[in-house]
Design a protein around this motif. Structure first.
Motif, PDB file in Angstrom:
ATOM      1  N   THR A 115       0.819  -1.217   0.000  1.00  0.00           N
ATOM      2  CA  THR A 115       0.000   0.000   0.000  1.00  0.00           C
ATOM      3  C   THR A 115       0.847   1.259   0.000  1.00  0.00           C
ATOM      4  O   THR A 115       0.313   2.361  -0.108  1.00  0.00           O
ATOM      5  N   ALA A 116       2.171   1.124   0.139  1.00  0.00           N
ATOM      6  CA  ALA A 116       3.055   2.285   0.115  1.00  0.00           C
ATOM      7  C   ALA A 116       4.464   1.833  -0.254  1.00  0.00           C
ATOM      8  O   ALA A 116       4.844   0.680  -0.025  1.00  0.00           O
ATOM      9  N   VAL A 117       5.216   2.767  -0.847  1.00  0.00           N
ATOM     10  CA  VAL A 117       6.607   2.514  -1.223  1.00  0.00           C
ATOM     11  C   VAL A 117       7.495   3.391  -0.344  1.00  0.00           C
ATOM     12  O   VAL A 117       7.360   4.613  -0.337  1.00  0.00           O
ATOM     13  N   VAL A 118       8.395   2.771   0.403  1.00  0.00           N
ATOM     14  CA  VAL A 118       9.345   3.501   1.240  1.00  0.00           C
ATOM     15  C   VAL A 118      10.609   3.793   0.442  1.00  0.00           C
ATOM     16  O   VAL A 118      11.126   4.908   0.444  1.00  0.00           O
ATOM     17  N   SER A 119      11.110   2.780  -0.236  1.00  0.00           N
ATOM     18  CA  SER A 119      12.280   2.915  -1.096  1.00  0.00           C
ATOM     19  C   SER A 119      12.225   1.804  -2.131  1.00  0.00           C
ATOM     20  O   SER A 119      11.252   1.029  -2.169  1.00  0.00           O
ATOM     21  N   ALA A 120      13.249   1.679  -2.928  1.00  0.00           N
ATOM     22  CA  ALA A 120      13.246   0.691  -4.001  1.00  0.00           C
ATOM     23  C   ALA A 120      13.215  -0.747  -3.492  1.00  0.00           C
ATOM     24  O   ALA A 120      12.827  -1.658  -4.231  1.00  0.00           O
ATOM     25  N   ASP A 121      13.596  -0.967  -2.231  1.00  0.00           N
ATOM     26  CA  ASP A 121      13.571  -2.329  -1.693  1.00  0.00           C
ATOM     27  C   ASP A 121      12.732  -2.467  -0.424  1.00  0.00           C
ATOM     28  O   ASP A 121      12.704  -3.534   0.186  1.00  0.00           O
ATOM     29  N   THR A 122      12.031  -1.414  -0.047  1.00  0.00           N
ATOM     30  CA  THR A 122      11.256  -1.431   1.199  1.00  0.00           C
ATOM     31  C   THR A 122       9.835  -0.938   0.931  1.00  0.00           C
ATOM     32  O   THR A 122       9.638   0.111   0.316  1.00  0.00           O
ATOM     33  N   PHE A 123       8.857  -1.700   1.463  1.00  0.00           N
ATOM     34  CA  PHE A 123       7.461  -1.433   1.150  1.00  0.00           C
ATOM     35  C   PHE A 123       6.592  -1.644   2.390  1.00  0.00           C
ATOM     36  O   PHE A 123       6.996  -2.302   3.344  1.00  0.00           O
ATOM     37  N   VAL A 124       5.393  -1.079   2.350  1.00  0.00           N
ATOM     38  CA  VAL A 124       4.435  -1.228   3.447  1.00  0.00           C
ATOM     39  C   VAL A 124       3.271  -2.070   2.955  1.00  0.00           C
ATOM     40  O   VAL A 124       2.756  -1.857   1.852  1.00  0.00           O
ATOM     41  N   ARG A 125       2.854  -3.022   3.780  1.00  0.00           N
ATOM     42  CA  ARG A 125       1.710  -3.862   3.435  1.00  0.00           C
ATOM     43  C   ARG A 125       0.880  -4.133   4.691  1.00  0.00           C
ATOM     44  O   ARG A 125       1.411  -4.193   5.803  1.00  0.00           O
ATOM     45  N   PRO A 126      -0.440  -4.277   4.536  1.00  0.00           N
ATOM     46  CA  PRO A 126      -1.287  -4.548   5.700  1.00  0.00           C
ATOM     47  C   PRO A 126      -1.184  -6.003   6.140  1.00  0.00           C
ATOM     48  O   PRO A 126      -1.000  -6.904   5.320  1.00  0.00           O
ATOM     49  N   ILE A 127      -1.295  -6.218   7.448  1.00  0.00           N
ATOM     50  CA  ILE A 127      -1.359  -7.566   8.016  1.00  0.00           C
ATOM     51  C   ILE A 127      -2.479  -7.593   9.050  1.00  0.00           C
ATOM     52  O   ILE A 127      -3.027  -6.545   9.415  1.00  0.00           O
ATOM     53  N   TYR A 128      -2.831  -8.776   9.501  1.00  0.00           N
ATOM     54  CA  TYR A 128      -3.904  -8.945  10.496  1.00  0.00           C
ATOM     55  C   TYR A 128      -5.174  -8.219  10.051  1.00  0.00           C
ATOM     56  O   TYR A 128      -5.730  -7.385  10.769  1.00  0.00           O
ATOM     57  N   ALA A 129      -5.619  -8.561   8.826  1.00  0.00           N
ATOM     58  CA  ALA A 129      -6.855  -8.001   8.268  1.00  0.00           C
ATOM     59  C   ALA A 129      -6.829  -6.476   8.233  1.00  0.00           C
ATOM     60  O   ALA A 129      -7.856  -5.825   8.388  1.00  0.00           O
ATOM     61  N   GLY A 130      -5.641  -5.918   8.034  1.00  0.00           N
ATOM     62  CA  GLY A 130      -5.533  -4.476   7.913  1.00  0.00           C
ATOM     63  C   GLY A 130      -5.433  -3.741   9.227  1.00  0.00           C
ATOM     64  O   GLY A 130      -5.371  -2.505   9.250  1.00  0.00           O
ATOM     65  N   ASN A 131      -5.382  -4.465  10.341  1.00  0.00           N
ATOM     66  CA  ASN A 131      -5.306  -3.810  11.645  1.00  0.00           C
ATOM     67  C   ASN A 131      -3.903  -3.368  12.007  1.00  0.00           C
ATOM     68  O   ASN A 131      -3.698  -2.649  12.983  1.00  0.00           O
ATOM     69  N   ALA A 132      -2.913  -3.817  11.239  1.00  0.00           N
ATOM     70  CA  ALA A 132      -1.524  -3.396  11.453  1.00  0.00           C
ATOM     71  C   ALA A 132      -0.856  -3.291  10.094  1.00  0.00           C
ATOM     72  O   ALA A 132      -1.266  -3.927   9.118  1.00  0.00           O
ATOM     73  N   LEU A 133       0.170  -2.448  10.032  1.00  0.00           N
ATOM     74  CA  LEU A 133       0.930  -2.279   8.796  1.00  0.00           C
ATOM     75  C   LEU A 133       2.361  -2.755   9.031  1.00  0.00           C
ATOM     76  O   LEU A 133       2.990  -2.377  10.021  1.00  0.00           O
ATOM     77  N   ALA A 134       2.859  -3.576   8.133  1.00  0.00           N
ATOM     78  CA  ALA A 134       4.221  -4.093   8.237  1.00  0.00           C
ATOM     79  C   ALA A 134       5.101  -3.423   7.187  1.00  0.00           C
ATOM     80  O   ALA A 134       4.695  -3.289   6.029  1.00  0.00           O
ATOM     81  N   THR A 135       6.276  -2.996   7.599  1.00  0.00           N
ATOM     82  CA  THR A 135       7.273  -2.471   6.659  1.00  0.00           C
ATOM     83  C   THR A 135       8.250  -3.599   6.365  1.00  0.00           C
ATOM     84  O   THR A 135       8.901  -4.110   7.279  1.00  0.00           O
ATOM     85  N   VAL A 136       8.308  -4.011   5.095  1.00  0.00           N
ATOM     86  CA  VAL A 136       9.100  -5.183   4.721  1.00  0.00           C
ATOM     87  C   VAL A 136      10.171  -4.784   3.707  1.00  0.00           C
ATOM     88  O   VAL A 136       9.964  -3.904   2.879  1.00  0.00           O
ATOM     89  N   GLN A 137      11.316  -5.442   3.801  1.00  0.00           N
ATOM     90  CA  GLN A 137      12.430  -5.163   2.904  1.00  0.00           C
ATOM     91  C   GLN A 137      12.827  -6.436   2.175  1.00  0.00           C
ATOM     92  O   GLN A 137      12.847  -7.522   2.759  1.00  0.00           O
ATOM     93  N   SER A 138      13.120  -6.310   0.895  1.00  0.00           N
ATOM     94  CA  SER A 138      13.534  -7.460   0.091  1.00  0.00           C
ATOM     95  C   SER A 138      14.935  -7.233  -0.448  1.00  0.00           C
ATOM     96  O   SER A 138      15.248  -6.173  -0.987  1.00  0.00           O
TER      97      SER A 138
END
Length: 312
Positions: A115-138
């Protein structure tokens, strides 16, 4: 960086989710290419070439690609993958069908529903049915990503002048074949692209009572949605379902009628600009997210609302 966006199209036209995915790609940065795969896609490719910010449109035509089957489409994407740092697809039924297969074939992780782009390798996605947002890096060399359309504005459909280039389709793996499809036809707008949605829940009582929902929806030129409870009860078909296991929507106006507001449903509509709730239970959780709430019997409120709309 070069990014490949997988275009979705139907009936000879691009689907709106493609434009949202292009916006996500633009936030990552770099050249953006769009892949239009199918049969007889020249007009769709020309439409895609007009999208603002696109550098190139790739077209691949083959009978196996006509119906967007995951196996031949994934084979094509994998063949193109070495030229890209990111491959993005809309988080729709088709995107969720194809992207995991591509990620598995490339032996990389998939980043789902961003749902959001932090950088070219880091992104935000919802977890727990949208009750929390996780910032993930690949750290993968090629990042396979599905994009939640409600998280990004649609890119401008005009103003671009991308080049169009044909690419050879990959060999059909022969793992699946198209048998047929049954499409529901409606003059109302599609749920995921509608500006206004009127949804009914278990409180509607029966499928016949959804005629009250339809009467209001038709006056508002709105789409008709439903909660999982209403779908499970057989009131309406599956493609009406809004929620975590249904369709994710973010219209300008969402009217929830007879819907209690379970987490599963809220995950699919809480990004709506304005939420109106009609429920006879004043303790219903839906009122906690609603901008406007009406505690009333829906069987009286809906006909009265339809009458008021007739006066406008």
């Amino acid at each position: 960086m070069t990014i490949l966006v997988i275009a979705e199209h139907e009936g000879g036209a691009l689907k709106s989710a493609t434009l949202n995915t292009v916006t996500a790609a633009a936030k990552i940065g770099g050249d953006i290419h769009v892949l239009v795969a199918g049969a007889g896609v020249a007009a769709i490719a020309a439409e895609a070439a007009k999208i603002a910010g696109i550098a190139k449109v790739l077209t691949a035509e083959a009978p196996a690609l006509e119906h967007h089957l995951a196996e031949p489409l994934a084979a094509l994407i994998v063949a193109l993958a070495p030229g890209y740092t990111h491959i993005l697809a809309p988080a729709t039924t088709t995107g969720k069908n194809v992207a995991p297969r591509v990620a598995a074939l490339l032996d990389v992780a998939q980043l789902s529903d961003i749902t959001a782009v932090v950088s070219a390798d880091t992104f935000v996605r919802p977890i727990y049915a949208g009750n929390a947002l996780a910032t993930v890096q690949s750290k993968d060399a090629i990042k396979i990503i599905t994009v939640r359309g409600t998280g990004f504005e649609a890119a401008a459909a005009s103003g671009g002048s991308a080049t169009v280039e044909a690419v050879a389709p990959a060999a059909d793996p022969g793992l699946s074949s198209f048998v047929g499809q049954q499409l529901s036809k409606s003059e109302r707008p599609e749920l995921t692209s509608a500006r206004i949605i009127v949804s009914g829940g278990r409180g509607m009582g029966s499928g016949e009572n959804f005629a009250l929902i339809e009467a209001v929806a038709d006056r508002l030129s709105a789409a008709v949605g439903a909660s999982r409870a209403a779908v499970d009860a057989g009131f309406v078909p599956n493609d009406f379902q809004v929620g975590q296991t249904g369709k994710i929507v973010a219209p300008d106006l969402y009217v929830a009628v007879g819907i209690s507001g379970a987490i599963q449903h809220l995950a699919g509509m809480k990004d709506s600009k304005v939420i109106v709730a009609i429920n006879k239970d004043e303790e219903a959780p839906i009122f906690q997210v609603a901008d406007y709430g009406l505690v009333a019997d829906l069987f009286k409120a809906l006909p009265e609302l339809a009458q008021e709309l007739d006066k406008k």
